[in-house]
Write a protein that holds these residues in place. Structure first.
Motif, PDB file in Angstrom:
ATOM      1  N   VAL A 100     -14.158 -51.708 -60.697  1.00 58.21           N
ATOM      2  CA  VAL A 100     -15.522 -51.183 -60.844  1.00 58.21           C
ATOM      3  C   VAL A 100     -16.486 -52.223 -60.289  1.00 58.21           C
ATOM      4  O   VAL A 100     -16.643 -53.292 -60.869  1.00 58.21           O
ATOM      5  CB  VAL A 100     -15.854 -50.891 -62.325  1.00 58.21           C
ATOM      6  N   LEU A 116      -9.775 -42.927 -65.655  1.00 55.17           N
ATOM      7  CA  LEU A 116      -8.944 -43.867 -66.408  1.00 55.17           C
ATOM      8  C   LEU A 116      -8.767 -43.388 -67.842  1.00 55.17           C
ATOM      9  O   LEU A 116      -7.674 -43.474 -68.409  1.00 55.17           O
ATOM     10  CB  LEU A 116      -9.591 -45.254 -66.394  1.00 55.17           C
ATOM     11  N   LEU A 162     -10.903 -52.820 -67.169  1.00 59.70           N
ATOM     12  CA  LEU A 162     -11.748 -52.775 -65.988  1.00 59.70           C
ATOM     13  C   LEU A 162     -11.727 -54.134 -65.303  1.00 59.70           C
ATOM     14  O   LEU A 162     -11.850 -55.164 -65.969  1.00 59.70           O
ATOM     15  CB  LEU A 162     -13.201 -52.440 -66.357  1.00 59.70           C
ATOM     16  N   ARG A 192      -6.217 -49.942 -71.538  1.00 62.65           N
ATOM     17  CA  ARG A 192      -7.009 -49.593 -70.365  1.00 62.65           C
ATOM     18  C   ARG A 192      -7.997 -50.733 -70.129  1.00 62.65           C
ATOM     19  O   ARG A 192      -8.648 -51.198 -71.067  1.00 62.65           O
ATOM     20  CB  ARG A 192      -7.776 -48.298 -70.574  1.00 62.65           C
ATOM     21  N   ARG A 220     -14.793 -43.647 -61.637  1.00 65.82           N
ATOM     22  CA  ARG A 220     -13.426 -44.083 -61.939  1.00 65.82           C
ATOM     23  C   ARG A 220     -13.098 -44.164 -63.423  1.00 65.82           C
ATOM     24  O   ARG A 220     -11.966 -43.878 -63.823  1.00 65.82           O
ATOM     25  CB  ARG A 220     -13.166 -45.443 -61.269  1.00 65.82           C
ATOM     26  N   ILE A 221     -14.057 -44.581 -64.247  1.00 67.61           N
ATOM     27  CA  ILE A 221     -13.727 -44.781 -65.655  1.00 67.61           C
ATOM     28  C   ILE A 221     -13.342 -43.474 -66.345  1.00 67.61           C
ATOM     29  O   ILE A 221     -12.374 -43.450 -67.114  1.00 67.61           O
ATOM     30  CB  ILE A 221     -14.868 -45.504 -66.397  1.00 67.61           C
ATOM     31  N   TRP A 266     -18.078 -45.862 -72.901  1.00 62.91           N
ATOM     32  CA  TRP A 266     -16.721 -46.075 -72.410  1.00 62.91           C
ATOM     33  C   TRP A 266     -15.997 -47.195 -73.147  1.00 62.91           C
ATOM     34  O   TRP A 266     -14.777 -47.275 -73.077  1.00 62.91           O
ATOM     35  CB  TRP A 266     -16.737 -46.381 -70.916  1.00 62.91           C
ATOM     36  N   ALA A 309     -18.224 -47.033 -61.512  1.00 61.25           N
ATOM     37  CA  ALA A 309     -17.981 -46.832 -62.942  1.00 61.25           C
ATOM     38  C   ALA A 309     -18.004 -45.345 -63.289  1.00 61.25           C
ATOM     39  O   ALA A 309     -17.119 -44.838 -63.990  1.00 61.25           O
ATOM     40  CB  ALA A 309     -19.024 -47.582 -63.760  1.00 61.25           C
ATOM     41  N   VAL A 353     -11.962 -48.171 -73.373  1.00 62.03           N
ATOM     42  CA  VAL A 353     -11.596 -49.328 -72.571  1.00 62.03           C
ATOM     43  C   VAL A 353     -11.365 -50.499 -73.514  1.00 62.03           C
ATOM     44  O   VAL A 353     -12.152 -50.754 -74.418  1.00 62.03           O
ATOM     45  CB  VAL A 353     -12.713 -49.657 -71.562  1.00 62.03           C
ATOM     46  N   LEU A 376     -21.941 -49.699 -69.499  1.00 57.41           N
ATOM     47  CA  LEU A 376     -20.631 -49.244 -69.957  1.00 57.41           C
ATOM     48  C   LEU A 376     -20.689 -48.453 -71.257  1.00 57.41           C
ATOM     49  O   LEU A 376     -19.645 -48.094 -71.803  1.00 57.41           O
ATOM     50  CB  LEU A 376     -19.701 -50.453 -70.152  1.00 57.41           C
TER      51      LEU A 376
END
Length: 317
Positions: free
Chosen positions: A167, A180, A190, A188, A176-177, A204, A173, A222, A201
């Motif tokens: 990211v 994920l 980053l 998980r 892709r997050i 997430w 972000a 995450v 963030l």
């Protein structure tokens, strides 16, 4: 491929795949791309170099003979999978990806860190599947991946495999997050390197995680965040407040934060920028209150507000 790695957040690298293609701004100054192609030019000029440099970096190469490498590493370690490629690149066949996962399943003493910029393929391959333990007391979790009806004892992920996405900015972000979070994983994470802009963030990273993957996960989240600036001859500067904001978000959520490096640029006193060996280096002004100087990766170091940040997930298997 190395038994020891200079990458601060891992112990070893394992590269059964070499080569990749650029997909976003974070790839613009890829160190692996530039290094490989310099060596490829030397290889074609007749210099004796390893076989992997016979082709340019944009041509993805598979090395099946490297698949068994983790079996030879007896000491448990963290292993960065494909530091010189992306396991989920379109040019890597499904069967080869499953072979990598089967090696990881047969190496429960190690922790494997898989990082991708292609989470759409990762989610498509792994979501909806689970691992069936075929192990024995002498070789636990010798597993096979299954797609179909869940059976007692099956698990949705390998407990020694961490999955992460790169990211570099808010756009990455946002893209892709979420993918994920659709992918089952023991951890998980980053990798926000190179960090090219501020990133929010919230939503997430989940507060209150106790580190035990055996308990029910109340929500996708995450577990770990790595941040670093860009290095190399064309490195772009990173604003110190981008880093502090991510650190503060992680601290508020109870998520381990790892600061890898400032890269080539750092916020230093003007006198230091004029020290011997540094004199004449360029300045970059983000705004009247924030300027950074290009002093080199080693001089810039990895201190953030007077200390290192080396937090890691503590996972109970």
């Amino acid at each position: 491929m190395g038994d020891k790695s200079s990458i601060e957040w891992t112990d070893s690298t394992w590269n059964p795949v070499v080569g990749c293609t650029r997909v976003s701004e974070g790839c613009r100054n890829c160190y692996a791309y530039e290094l490989h192609d310099r060596r490829h030019r030397a290889y074609t000029a007749g210099k004796k170099l390893p076989e992997q440099y016979a082709k340019p970096f944009k041509e993805v190469q598979l090395f099946p003979d490297r698949l068994a490498q983790p079996f030879h590493w007896k000491r448990p370690r963290r292993i960065f999978v494909n530091s010189l490629s992306d396991l989920f690149h379109d040019d890597v066949p499904d069967d080869f990806i499953w072979s990598v996962f089967e090696i990881m399943a047969q190496s429960p003493q190690h922790t494997f860190q898989v990082l991708t910029k292609r989470p759409q393929r990762m989610a498509a391959l792994l979501a909806g599947r689970y691992w069936r333990d075929l192990g024995t007391p002498d070789r636990p979790f010798f597993a096979k991946i299954i797609k179909g009806e869940h059976r007692a004892g099956d698990v949705p992920f390998l407990p020694n495999v961490w999955l992460g996405v790169s990211v570099e900015n808010q756009r990455a972000a946002d893209e892709r997050i979420p993918l994920l979070l659709q992918t089952p994983a023991a951890v998980r994470f980053l990798s926000m390197e190179p960090l090219l802009g501020p990133v929010d963030l919230k939503g997430w990273i989940y507060p209150g995680w106790d580190g035990d993957i055996r308990k029910a996960i109340p929500a996708p989240r995450v577990y770990w965040v790595i941040v670093g600036g860009e290095s190399g001859p064309n490195a772009r500067p990173m604003h110190p407040d981008w880093v502090r904001s991510i650190r503060d978000q992680c601290q508020a959520a109870g998520v381990p934060f790892f600061f890898k490096q400032w890269g080539e640029w750092a916020q230093v006193h003007e006198l230091r920028c004029n020290e011997p060996g540094i004199k004449g280096k360029p300045w970059f002004n983000f705004n009247p209150d924030t300027s950074v100087c290009r002093i080199g990766r080693k001089a810039a170091g990895r201190l953030l507000d007077g200390r290192t940040w080396d937090e890691m997930p503590e996972v109970v298997r």
